[in-house]
Design a protein around this motif. Structure first.
Motif, PDB file in Angstrom:
ATOM      1  N   GLU A   1     -39.510  14.775   7.021  1.00 48.27           N
ATOM      2  CA  GLU A   1     -38.028  14.871   7.266  1.00 48.27           C
ATOM      3  C   GLU A   1     -37.345  13.704   6.817  1.00 48.27           C
ATOM      4  N   ARG A   2     -36.234  14.186   5.959  1.00 53.61           N
ATOM      5  CA  ARG A   2     -35.514  13.121   5.460  1.00 53.61           C
ATOM      6  C   ARG A   2     -34.027  13.498   5.782  1.00 53.61           C
ATOM      7  N   ALA A   3     -33.855  13.908   6.857  1.00 56.17           N
ATOM      8  CA  ALA A   3     -32.440  14.545   7.188  1.00 56.17           C
ATOM      9  C   ALA A   3     -31.161  13.849   7.043  1.00 56.17           C
ATOM     10  N   GLN A   4     -30.404  14.717   6.772  1.00 51.29           N
ATOM     11  CA  GLN A   4     -28.973  13.936   6.549  1.00 51.29           C
ATOM     12  C   GLN A   4     -28.839  12.918   5.547  1.00 51.29           C
ATOM     13  N   LEU A   5     -29.657  12.876   4.489  1.00 55.48           N
ATOM     14  CA  LEU A   5     -29.765  12.019   3.272  1.00 55.48           C
ATOM     15  C   LEU A   5     -29.430  12.684   2.082  1.00 55.48           C
ATOM     16  N   ASN A   6     -28.488  12.238   1.303  1.00 46.31           N
ATOM     17  CA  ASN A   6     -28.150  12.983   0.067  1.00 46.31           C
ATOM     18  C   ASN A   6     -28.952  12.058  -0.872  1.00 46.31           C
TER      19      ASN A   6
ATOM     20  N   ASN B   1     -48.838   7.476 -13.190  1.00 47.18           N
ATOM     21  CA  ASN B   1     -47.705   8.097 -13.229  1.00 47.18           C
ATOM     22  C   ASN B   1     -46.748   7.570 -12.289  1.00 47.18           C
ATOM     23  N   VAL B   2     -45.272   7.795 -12.673  1.00 46.40           N
ATOM     24  CA  VAL B   2     -44.331   7.378 -11.668  1.00 46.40           C
ATOM     25  C   VAL B   2     -44.322   8.457 -10.400  1.00 46.40           C
ATOM     26  N   ILE B   3     -44.653   8.139  -9.269  1.00 43.53           N
ATOM     27  CA  ILE B   3     -44.436   8.964  -8.389  1.00 43.53           C
ATOM     28  C   ILE B   3     -43.175   9.297  -7.823  1.00 43.53           C
ATOM     29  N   GLU B   4     -42.533   8.089  -7.521  1.00 45.16           N
ATOM     30  CA  GLU B   4     -41.333   8.144  -6.878  1.00 45.16           C
ATOM     31  C   GLU B   4     -40.327   6.730  -7.323  1.00 45.16           C
ATOM     32  N   SER B   5     -39.178   7.105  -7.491  1.00 47.41           N
ATOM     33  CA  SER B   5     -38.222   5.880  -7.721  1.00 47.41           C
ATOM     34  C   SER B   5     -36.898   5.926  -7.080  1.00 47.41           C
ATOM     35  N   GLY B   6     -36.240   4.848  -6.653  1.00 46.20           N
ATOM     36  CA  GLY B   6     -34.903   4.935  -6.254  1.00 46.20           C
ATOM     37  C   GLY B   6     -34.469   3.796  -5.514  1.00 46.20           C
ATOM     38  N   GLN B   7     -33.550   3.877  -4.806  1.00 46.09           N
ATOM     39  CA  GLN B   7     -33.015   2.550  -4.077  1.00 46.09           C
ATOM     40  C   GLN B   7     -34.108   2.092  -2.869  1.00 46.09           C
ATOM     41  N   THR B   8     -34.573   0.912  -2.997  1.00 45.42           N
ATOM     42  CA  THR B   8     -35.512   0.323  -2.323  1.00 45.42           C
ATOM     43  C   THR B   8     -35.400   0.605  -0.836  1.00 45.42           C
ATOM     44  N   SER B   9     -34.257   0.816  -0.094  1.00 47.98           N
ATOM     45  CA  SER B   9     -33.854   1.091   1.132  1.00 47.98           C
ATOM     46  C   SER B   9     -34.266   2.630   1.561  1.00 47.98           C
TER      47      SER B   9
ATOM     48  N   GLN C   1     -38.043   3.524   3.468  1.00 47.83           N
ATOM     49  CA  GLN C   1     -37.614   3.950   4.482  1.00 47.83           C
ATOM     50  C   GLN C   1     -37.677   5.391   5.016  1.00 47.83           C
ATOM     51  N   HIS C   2     -37.315   6.223   3.747  1.00 45.72           N
ATOM     52  CA  HIS C   2     -37.386   7.641   3.842  1.00 45.72           C
ATOM     53  C   HIS C   2     -38.033   8.106   2.574  1.00 45.72           C
ATOM     54  N   PRO C   3     -39.382   7.740   2.394  1.00 46.96           N
ATOM     55  CA  PRO C   3     -40.318   8.095   1.444  1.00 46.96           C
ATOM     56  C   PRO C   3     -40.297   9.748   1.258  1.00 46.96           C
ATOM     57  N   GLY C   4     -40.315  10.298  -0.180  1.00 46.88           N
ATOM     58  CA  GLY C   4     -40.090  11.518  -0.559  1.00 46.88           C
ATOM     59  C   GLY C   4     -41.693  11.948  -0.683  1.00 46.88           C
ATOM     60  N   ALA C   5     -42.597  11.118  -1.459  1.00 50.29           N
ATOM     61  CA  ALA C   5     -43.779  11.665  -1.878  1.00 50.29           C
ATOM     62  C   ALA C   5     -44.636  11.143  -0.879  1.00 50.29           C
ATOM     63  N   SER C   6     -45.940  12.328  -0.640  1.00 50.93           N
ATOM     64  CA  SER C   6     -46.871  11.814   0.328  1.00 50.93           C
ATOM     65  C   SER C   6     -47.626  10.567   0.052  1.00 50.93           C
ATOM     66  N   TYR C   7     -47.811  10.140  -1.177  1.00 49.38           N
ATOM     67  CA  TYR C   7     -48.586   8.981  -1.890  1.00 49.38           C
ATOM     68  C   TYR C   7     -47.833   7.720  -1.257  1.00 49.38           C
ATOM     69  N   THR C   8     -46.612   7.902  -1.087  1.00 50.29           N
ATOM     70  CA  THR C   8     -45.865   6.677  -0.995  1.00 50.29           C
ATOM     71  C   THR C   8     -45.743   6.458   0.630  1.00 50.29           C
ATOM     72  N   ARG C   9     -45.616   7.666   1.328  1.00 46.82           N
ATOM     73  CA  ARG C   9     -45.849   7.462   2.953  1.00 46.82           C
ATOM     74  C   ARG C   9     -47.372   6.958   3.189  1.00 46.82           C
ATOM     75  N   GLN C  10     -48.170   7.298   2.346  1.00 51.74           N
ATOM     76  CA  GLN C  10     -49.552   6.819   2.751  1.00 51.74           C
ATOM     77  C   GLN C  10     -49.632   5.243   2.362  1.00 51.74           C
ATOM     78  N   LEU C  11     -48.893   4.764   1.448  1.00 48.06           N
ATOM     79  CA  LEU C  11     -48.814   3.411   1.011  1.00 48.06           C
ATOM     80  C   LEU C  11     -48.119   2.624   2.161  1.00 48.06           C
ATOM     81  N   LEU C  12     -46.975   3.108   2.667  1.00 46.61           N
ATOM     82  CA  LEU C  12     -46.297   2.682   3.860  1.00 46.61           C
ATOM     83  C   LEU C  12     -46.940   2.313   5.099  1.00 46.61           C
ATOM     84  N   ALA C  13     -47.688   3.695   5.389  1.00 44.80           N
ATOM     85  CA  ALA C  13     -48.606   3.459   6.827  1.00 44.80           C
ATOM     86  C   ALA C  13     -49.640   2.518   6.444  1.00 44.80           C
TER      87      ALA C  13
END
Length: 575
Positions: free
Chosen positions: A281-286, A524-532, A536-548
């Motif tokens: 869930e990445r609610a209310q984020l454009n 492969n580039v999985i995800e990119s964007g503003q660091t915050s 804090q609101h990762p879109g890719a499953s791999y990024t979420r695993q990294l963060l956890a």
């Protein structure tokens, strides 16, 4: 009738009483350890933390009886009833690997590169157990299976270089467990590993301690590892233990100023709402708008980059269709596991890897279509900081000569500067990285790790670069020195306005320095964007695993991260 029989005391696997270690040098006596006392019980994990030079590793070597002949010791180091400081070498040979074992920081150094890993595990068994070679090999394969190496019977026939870093560390742990020791000493067991492999190794050690009731003495400067694994903590400074207590007590409510300063230097990721992360869930984020990369004044613009390596009639794609943009004056983080392709992508604009597809615009010039002379001129506008400052500096050159070498190679305005001009520039650069100008006459081995990394930064800035590529510049530094180097890098970046590519597997460090971040996996580039946004609101499953997988220095938060990681792994297996 109430029994008056006293409750038996828990016998310590390691008991250190008033340990003193001095070294006799040509410049006098160095007091490395000054009256240290602690104990480790079976099934307990005690972490000893502190900066480089605090005496924590010397203390662990004393417990193994591995201090050099220049040392002078007093006190008691009791390992399973034997005073190591008074033991003969014959007694220690029977004890090491049998009663007490050690897991070293760098598995490639600890393992014999010319011997298959199965044979190395079996060797530890043969040294202390009266079994046949066939039985030792059978036990070795079983140990490799126990530490989580897939196809253990096949992997046992591999050489260390044929295995990944995480697998090599598992082999070292298998060797340490070979004779079921009562005490394992782990000296920085996860420093060279990326966050996901580190999480696996920590989980392995936690399980093994619980199952075997082995005492574990953990030596580290990583507070996240301490929070994740240890039961108690001892903080060392200048050869003394300045604070002890449970992990929760020391890491959440430190009493000593030194401990507070040490914890304050630890970079941390912002608290994540793990339930929201797991549910994607990445609610209310454009997010489309948040991740849009503005092209302001690009110093590096790579589009659709492919890097292929050939060997043995096969082609390996290390980077696949990757994009990366760095504007002047911004820091872009590049993260991912070992082997993800991040270092390879960072070397592409330097012409150091075989780029087989895509385009690279460096300061507006097309790197893939320019001549050798033009590429050389473009390279003079790039500074590079390497992971190991000791390995990147010539040990035969003085610090001043190392810093001025780029000036000699590329010149200033096309002309080679005089010695006086070079010396003046070296003095300016040393002052910029907060080091005395007198260091110009010293050699790399005479400086600490933090000082050598500052020298590497000064050298990278010698030609006033417009782009700085920093490849794991702080991974080998303890937290306080890392904080100093990162603060210095940010100050210089703001002052000079260069763009910076910051390559790292430490997401907390990347969060503290970068404005944007790119995540890579398997080239492969999985995800990119503003660091915050990404962290804090990762879109890719791999990024979420990294963060956890990133351990938090707060034990309570770390428990949440560990649970989140298990949930993410379970959901990925189901899908």
């Amino acid at each position: 009738m109430i029994s008056t029989t006293p409750t038996p005391l828990r016998v310590s696997a390691l008991n250190v009483e008033n340990l003193v270690v001095d070294f006799i040098t040509k410049n006098g006596i160095v007091h490395a350890v000054r009256g240290v006392s602690f104990s480790v019980a079976p099934g307990e994990v005690l972490a000893i933390v502190g900066e480089s030079g605090s005496g924590k590793t010397i203390t662990s070597l004393a417990a193994m009886g591995l201090l050099p002949t220049t040392s002078r010791t007093s006190g008691t180091v009791d390992v399973d009833g034997m005073d190591v400081l008074k033991a003969t070498e014959t007694e220690m040979n029977a004890t090491r690997g049998n009663v007490v074992s050690m897991v070293f920081q760098e598995p490639m150094t600890a393992l014999n590169p010319s011997m298959k890993v199965g044979k190395q595990v079996a060797e530890a068994i043969l040294n202390h157990r009266g079994v046949s070679k066939a039985e030792a090999h059978k036990r070795a394969v079983a140990l490799l299976e126990r530490v989580g190496i897939p196809d253990a019977a096949v992997k046992a026939k591999s050489f260390p270089h044929q295995m990944s870093g995480g697998q090599r560390q598992r082999v070292v742990i298998a060797i340490a467990l070979a004779c079921e020791p009562k005490l394992i000493i782990a000296d920085e067991p996860t420093t060279a590993l990326d966050v996901t492999v580190q999480a696996e190794i920590l989980e392995l050690l936690r399980t093994l301690v619980k199952e075997t009731n082995t005492a574990l003495l953990l030596i580290t400067h990583n507070m996240g590892v301490v929070a994740d694994l240890s039961d108690r903590v001892a903080v060392m400074n200048a050869g003394r233990i300045v604070e002890t207590g449970t992990t929760v007590q020391v890491l959440t409510a430190p009493k000593e100023t030194y401990t507070q300063t040490l914890l304050a230097a630890v970079p941390t990721l912002p608290e994540a709402k793990w339930d929201a992360v797991i549910a994607e869930e990445r609610a209310q984020l454009n997010l489309a708008e948040a991740n849009e990369v503005p092209v302001v004044d690009p110093v590096l613009d790579m589009r659709g980059i492919c890097v292929d390596y050939s060997g043995g009639g096969r082609k390996l794609r290390a980077v696949n269709n990757a994009d990366l943009l760095i504007n002047r004056g911004e820091i872009v983080g590049l993260v991912g596991e070992s082997g993800s392709g991040k270092s390879t992508l960072g070397r592409a604009p330097l012409g150091l890897v075989p780029v087989t597809g895509g385009s690279i615009s460096l300061f507006g010039g097309d790197v893939l279509k320019t001549s050798t002379r033009e590429i050389r001129a473009l390279r003079s506008r790039i500074g590079i900081i390497f992971q190991d400052p000791g390995g990147s500096l010539d040990p035969r050159m003085t610090v001043g000569d190392s810093i001025s070498e780029p000036l000699v190679m590329h010149g200033i305005n096309g002309k080679r500067p005089s010695r006086a001009v070079r010396d003046s520039r070296v003095a300016e650069l040393l002052e910029a990285v907060r080091l005395p100008a007198t260091n110009a006459q010293r050699y790399p081995h005479e400086l600490s790790g933090g000082q050598r990394q500052r020298i590497g930064l000064a050298r990278a800035l010698a030609l006033a670069p417009e782009l700085l590529i920093a490849d794991e510049p702080t991974s080998a530094l303890d937290v306080s020195v890392q904080d100093e180097v990162l603060t210095l890098l940010l100050e210089l970046q703001r002052e000079h306005g260069f763009g910076c590519l910051f390559i790292s597997h430490d997401l907390a460090v990347v969060h503290s320095v970068s404005q944007r971040v790119t995540v890579m996996q398997h080239g492969n580039v999985i995800e990119s964007g503003q660091t915050s946004t990404v962290l804090q609101h990762p879109g890719a499953s791999y990024t979420r695993q990294l963060l956890a997988s990133v351990p938090s220095p707060n034990p309570i938060m770390q428990k949440q991260r560990r649970e989140a990681r298990f949930a993410l792994l379970a959901s990925s297996k189901e899908s």
